[in-house]
Design a protein around this motif. Structure first.
Motif, PDB file in Angstrom:
ATOM      1  N   MET A 146      19.870 -47.721 -13.966  1.00 33.67           N
ATOM      2  CA  MET A 146      20.983 -46.914 -13.470  1.00 33.67           C
ATOM      3  C   MET A 146      22.279 -47.636 -13.764  1.00 33.67           C
ATOM      4  SD  MET A 146      19.215 -45.831  -9.860  1.00 33.67           S
ATOM      5  CE  MET A 146      17.953 -47.098  -9.949  1.00 33.67           C
ATOM      6  N   ALA A 147      23.244 -46.924 -14.337  1.00 32.53           N
ATOM      7  CA  ALA A 147      24.488 -47.575 -14.726  1.00 32.53           C
ATOM      8  C   ALA A 147      25.666 -46.629 -14.579  1.00 32.53           C
ATOM      9  CB  ALA A 147      24.393 -48.071 -16.163  1.00 32.53           C
ATOM     10  N   LEU A 148      26.765 -47.174 -14.060  1.00 33.71           N
ATOM     11  CA  LEU A 148      28.052 -46.487 -14.043  1.00 33.71           C
ATOM     12  C   LEU A 148      29.012 -47.361 -14.833  1.00 33.71           C
ATOM     13  CD1 LEU A 148      26.529 -45.655 -11.283  1.00 33.71           C
ATOM     14  CD2 LEU A 148      28.793 -44.918 -10.527  1.00 33.71           C
ATOM     15  N   TYR A 149      29.373 -46.899 -16.027  1.00 35.85           N
ATOM     16  CA  TYR A 149      30.274 -47.644 -16.883  1.00 35.85           C
ATOM     17  C   TYR A 149      31.625 -46.924 -16.918  1.00 35.85           C
ATOM     18  CZ  TYR A 149      26.181 -50.119 -18.781  1.00 35.85           C
ATOM     19  OH  TYR A 149      25.050 -50.876 -18.943  1.00 35.85           O
ATOM     20  N   MET A 150      32.672 -47.598 -16.452  1.00 34.59           N
ATOM     21  CA  MET A 150      34.013 -47.033 -16.463  1.00 34.59           C
ATOM     22  C   MET A 150      34.797 -47.715 -17.582  1.00 34.59           C
ATOM     23  SD  MET A 150      36.369 -45.095 -15.193  1.00 34.59           S
ATOM     24  CE  MET A 150      35.635 -44.545 -13.656  1.00 34.59           C
ATOM     25  N   LYS A 151      35.020 -46.979 -18.675  1.00 34.36           N
ATOM     26  CA  LYS A 151      35.689 -47.548 -19.839  1.00 34.36           C
ATOM     27  C   LYS A 151      37.042 -46.914 -20.131  1.00 34.36           C
ATOM     28  CE  LYS A 151      32.218 -50.207 -21.145  1.00 34.36           C
ATOM     29  NZ  LYS A 151      32.325 -51.680 -21.016  1.00 34.36           N
ATOM     30  N   ARG A 168      28.957 -49.567 -27.763  1.00 33.56           N
ATOM     31  CA  ARG A 168      29.098 -50.396 -28.952  1.00 33.56           C
ATOM     32  C   ARG A 168      30.551 -50.505 -29.386  1.00 33.56           C
ATOM     33  NH1 ARG A 168      24.725 -47.109 -29.511  1.00 33.56           N
ATOM     34  NH2 ARG A 168      22.693 -48.158 -29.608  1.00 33.56           N
ATOM     35  N   ARG A 169      31.322 -49.454 -29.177  1.00 31.99           N
ATOM     36  CA  ARG A 169      32.700 -49.444 -29.680  1.00 31.99           C
ATOM     37  C   ARG A 169      33.646 -49.899 -28.565  1.00 31.99           C
ATOM     38  NH1 ARG A 169      36.615 -45.998 -29.788  1.00 31.99           N
ATOM     39  NH2 ARG A 169      35.387 -44.411 -28.745  1.00 31.99           N
ATOM     40  N   ILE A 170      33.745 -51.197 -28.398  1.00 35.08           N
ATOM     41  CA  ILE A 170      34.580 -51.779 -27.358  1.00 35.08           C
ATOM     42  C   ILE A 170      35.215 -53.061 -27.883  1.00 35.08           C
ATOM     43  CG2 ILE A 170      33.320 -50.838 -25.376  1.00 35.08           C
ATOM     44  CD1 ILE A 170      31.782 -53.438 -25.232  1.00 35.08           C
ATOM     45  N   GLU A 171      36.296 -53.462 -27.217  1.00 31.94           N
ATOM     46  CA  GLU A 171      36.932 -54.748 -27.492  1.00 31.94           C
ATOM     47  C   GLU A 171      37.143 -55.437 -26.151  1.00 31.94           C
ATOM     48  OE1 GLU A 171      40.475 -54.175 -29.744  1.00 31.94           O
ATOM     49  OE2 GLU A 171      39.442 -53.214 -31.431  1.00 31.94           O
ATOM     50  N   ILE A 172      36.293 -56.416 -25.855  1.00 31.97           N
ATOM     51  CA  ILE A 172      36.305 -57.109 -24.581  1.00 31.97           C
ATOM     52  C   ILE A 172      37.211 -58.333 -24.664  1.00 31.97           C
ATOM     53  CG2 ILE A 172      34.877 -58.330 -22.894  1.00 31.97           C
ATOM     54  CD1 ILE A 172      34.380 -55.358 -22.933  1.00 31.97           C
ATOM     55  N   TYR A 177      39.341 -51.108 -24.362  1.00 24.75           N
ATOM     56  CA  TYR A 177      40.181 -51.981 -25.179  1.00 24.75           C
ATOM     57  C   TYR A 177      41.044 -52.828 -24.253  1.00 24.75           C
ATOM     58  CZ  TYR A 177      38.784 -48.577 -28.699  1.00 24.75           C
ATOM     59  OH  TYR A 177      38.054 -47.772 -29.519  1.00 24.75           O
ATOM     60  N   TYR A 178      40.785 -54.113 -24.226  1.00 24.81           N
ATOM     61  CA  TYR A 178      41.464 -54.967 -23.249  1.00 24.81           C
ATOM     62  C   TYR A 178      42.958 -55.096 -23.529  1.00 24.81           C
ATOM     63  CZ  TYR A 178      41.652 -58.984 -26.488  1.00 24.81           C
ATOM     64  OH  TYR A 178      41.921 -59.826 -27.536  1.00 24.81           O
ATOM     65  N   LYS A 179      43.388 -54.897 -24.775  1.00 23.61           N
ATOM     66  CA  LYS A 179      44.815 -54.991 -25.081  1.00 23.61           C
ATOM     67  C   LYS A 179      45.582 -53.744 -24.651  1.00 23.61           C
ATOM     68  CE  LYS A 179      44.166 -58.110 -29.019  1.00 23.61           C
ATOM     69  NZ  LYS A 179      44.339 -58.291 -30.489  1.00 23.61           N
ATOM     70  N   GLU A 180      44.903 -52.628 -24.530  1.00 23.17           N
ATOM     71  CA  GLU A 180      45.501 -51.370 -24.059  1.00 23.17           C
ATOM     72  C   GLU A 180      44.600 -50.792 -22.986  1.00 23.17           C
ATOM     73  OE1 GLU A 180      45.867 -48.974 -27.514  1.00 23.17           O
ATOM     74  OE2 GLU A 180      47.527 -50.120 -28.360  1.00 23.17           O
ATOM     75  N   PRO A 181      44.515 -51.450 -21.835  1.00 19.16           N
ATOM     76  CA  PRO A 181      43.512 -51.070 -20.829  1.00 19.16           C
ATOM     77  C   PRO A 181      43.821 -49.742 -20.138  1.00 19.16           C
ATOM     78  CG  PRO A 181      44.950 -52.778 -19.968  1.00 19.16           C
ATOM     79  CD  PRO A 181      45.327 -52.605 -21.403  1.00 19.16           C
ATOM     80  N   GLU A 203      31.034 -54.906 -10.680  1.00 18.25           N
ATOM     81  CA  GLU A 203      32.342 -55.504 -10.929  1.00 18.25           C
ATOM     82  C   GLU A 203      33.409 -54.424 -11.055  1.00 18.25           C
ATOM     83  OE1 GLU A 203      34.680 -58.621 -13.919  1.00 18.25           O
ATOM     84  OE2 GLU A 203      32.580 -58.089 -14.313  1.00 18.25           O
ATOM     85  N   GLY A 204      34.363 -54.454 -10.135  1.00 24.77           N
ATOM     86  CA  GLY A 204      35.536 -53.621 -10.258  1.00 24.77           C
ATOM     87  C   GLY A 204      36.634 -54.368 -10.982  1.00 24.77           C
ATOM     88  N   ALA A 205      37.849 -53.861 -10.870  1.00 26.79           N
ATOM     89  CA  ALA A 205      39.012 -54.525 -11.455  1.00 26.79           C
ATOM     90  C   ALA A 205      39.971 -54.912 -10.333  1.00 26.79           C
ATOM     91  CB  ALA A 205      39.704 -53.607 -12.458  1.00 26.79           C
ATOM     92  N   GLU A 206      40.793 -55.907 -10.601  1.00 27.51           N
ATOM     93  CA  GLU A 206      41.722 -56.365  -9.564  1.00 27.51           C
ATOM     94  C   GLU A 206      42.597 -55.230  -9.072  1.00 27.51           C
ATOM     95  OE1 GLU A 206      45.196 -59.795  -8.915  1.00 27.51           O
ATOM     96  OE2 GLU A 206      44.180 -59.556 -10.861  1.00 27.51           O
TER      97      GLU A 206
END
Length: 439
Positions: A259-264, A358-362, A295-299, A323-326
């Motif tokens: 089970m996964a919830l991915y927020m991209k 697959r198409r991400i920039e971490i 995309y971490y440069k344009e989050p 893991e959430g975000a700050e």
């Protein structure tokens, strides 16, 4: 109700002569007559794209097979794939656009011909990979008892459809073939998926919102699921909100992530419930809830709130990662009546949470919390209830390799009825960093 037998329109079910033109004539005649049943007797009907119309009910008798042709010229391009993903365009064996009151039923089979392995590297060079079924902007849609197998791409893609019933359907895909999702409700409303058996090389049931439309009011229940990737997933492509979703009473086995919830992509997931699940999964983290921008440069940061996991039994070596975000902590998260049957050691080196896409920039400088050896890792959460959490060592060996909880920057924590039986004495420890906690 009028019945339109495809054989009477000239379709030959010998598996070698093309039958789609005759079948399309039967579909058109059925629609022109105000609706009815297009009937497939036993036989194998070799086809390119078939386009369904309003009021048409396809019924495949036992022994009837609609088989996808290998000729790419028989599949018109319907639209581009979202996000520029490969293969670049959507083609499909069965296609419906803006229609209502359509159904596919029976004990027959719809076969896409993709019963062969296809790796991610190989797929880059394969442009012709049609979906099995693609419906767009359709209303009052039913799939009952049919077998959908060996799609070359997503098996059942429903884009902006409403009032959908998928019941008693079997979906099979080659386990070594990329992009063979089972069911993709994409920006849909009022969807029931029940009593299905799904075995795929990619995600079994994945809820998306690729064009920004809300995906809401769904129940997925009484299914048996097996996948090389995720069995039940939200995202990763989700621009619009996903809300009011209930996953219940499912068996998940021989699966990577359960089970996964991915927020991209910066939308919102809310009011999501997982309940009554029996899971056997082999990933280090079979349950993942994660807010990480594509995309971490344009989050694009989204929100996950109102999530419940209740009455779950897991078997495997794995753990739970949250893991959430700050600026967007995961909020109002409940983990209740969770049992873990641990069958092997956890990794603490060369391990990371599943990316989900697959198409991400971490961000190369981001902190890797996955290295912490704890059964529950949670970072940036506001409102966490853990109740009746049990962990057992089923490995047959002494296993003292993990602690109970690693919580960092978690506010409003309630821990109750936490058990660490003698079979798992290594769960004595807990680490809480900058947490607001109450027992």
């Amino acid at each position: 109700m009028m019945i339109f037998d495809v054989v009477r329109f000239g379709a030959v079910g010998n598996g070698t002569d093309l039958a789609h033109e005759a079948i399309q004539q039967a579909i058109d005649a059925c629609a022109d007559a105000g609706g009815g049943t297009v009937y497939f007797p036993a036989g194998t009907y070799l086809c390119g794209t078939l386009r369904l119309k309003s009021g048409v009910h396809l019924h495949l008798e036992q022994g009837a097979v609609i088989a996808g042709s290998e000729d790419a010229a028989l599949y018109p391009e319907i639209c581009k794939t979202p996000y520029g993903n490969l293969p670049g365009q959507i083609q499909a064996l069965l296609w419906a656009d803006g229609v209502s009151n359509v159904a596919i039923t029976g004990q027959g089979i719809i076969d896409g011909g993709g019963n062969s392995p296809l790796s991610p590297n190989e797929a880059v060079h394969v442009r012709f990979r049609p979906a099995l079924i693609f419906y767009r902007d359709c209303h009052n849609v039913k799939f009952l008892d049919i077998t959908l197998q060996y799609s070359c791409f997503w098996t059942l893609h429903l884009l902006r459809c409403s009032d959908v019933l998928v019941r008693g359907v079997t979906i099979l895909a080659h386990r070594e073939r990329i992009n063979t999702d089972g069911i993709d409700p994409d920006g849909c409303r009022n969807v029931i998926i029940s009593d299905c058996m799904i075995k795929t090389g990619d995600d079994c049931i994945v809820i998306k919102s690729t064009e920004g439309d809300a995906c809401e009011n769904m129940t997925i229940t009484n299914c048996i699921l097996s996948s090389r990737h995720a069995a039940l997933k939200l995202g990763t492509e989700a621009i619009g909100p996903i809300r009011n979703i209930a996953f219940n009473n499912c068996i998940i086995n021989q699966t990577n992530v359960a089970m996964a919830l991915y927020m991209k992509d910066g939308s919102s997931y809310e009011n999501i419930m997982f309940s009554n699940m029996v899971v056997e999964a082999y990933n280090e983290f079979p349950v993942v809830i994660d807010v990480t921008p594509r995309y971490y440069k344009e989050p694009a940061i989204g929100h996950i709130r109102g999530i419940v996991f209740d009455n779950m039994m897991f078997t495997g070596k794995g753990r739970m990662y949250i893991e959430g975000a700050e600026e967007a902590p995961i909020s109002d998260l409940t983990l209740r009546n969770i049992t873990w049957n641990i069958t092997g050691p956890c990794k603490t080196s060369d391990v990371k949470k599943p990316d989900g896409a697959r198409r991400i920039e971490i961000d190369p400088n981001r902190i890797n919390y996955a290295v912490h050896p704890y059964q529950l890792i949670a970072i940036h959460v506001d409102g966490l209830l853990v109740s009746n959490w049990k962990v057992f060592n089923r490995s047959g060996n002494e296993l003292l390799d993990r602690g109970r909880f690693y919580l960092q920057l978690v506010d409003h924590v309630t821990l109750e009825h936490i058990r660490h039986p003698e079979t798992m004495p290594g769960l004595e420890q807990a680490v809480l960093i900058d947490c607001d906690r109450q027992e």
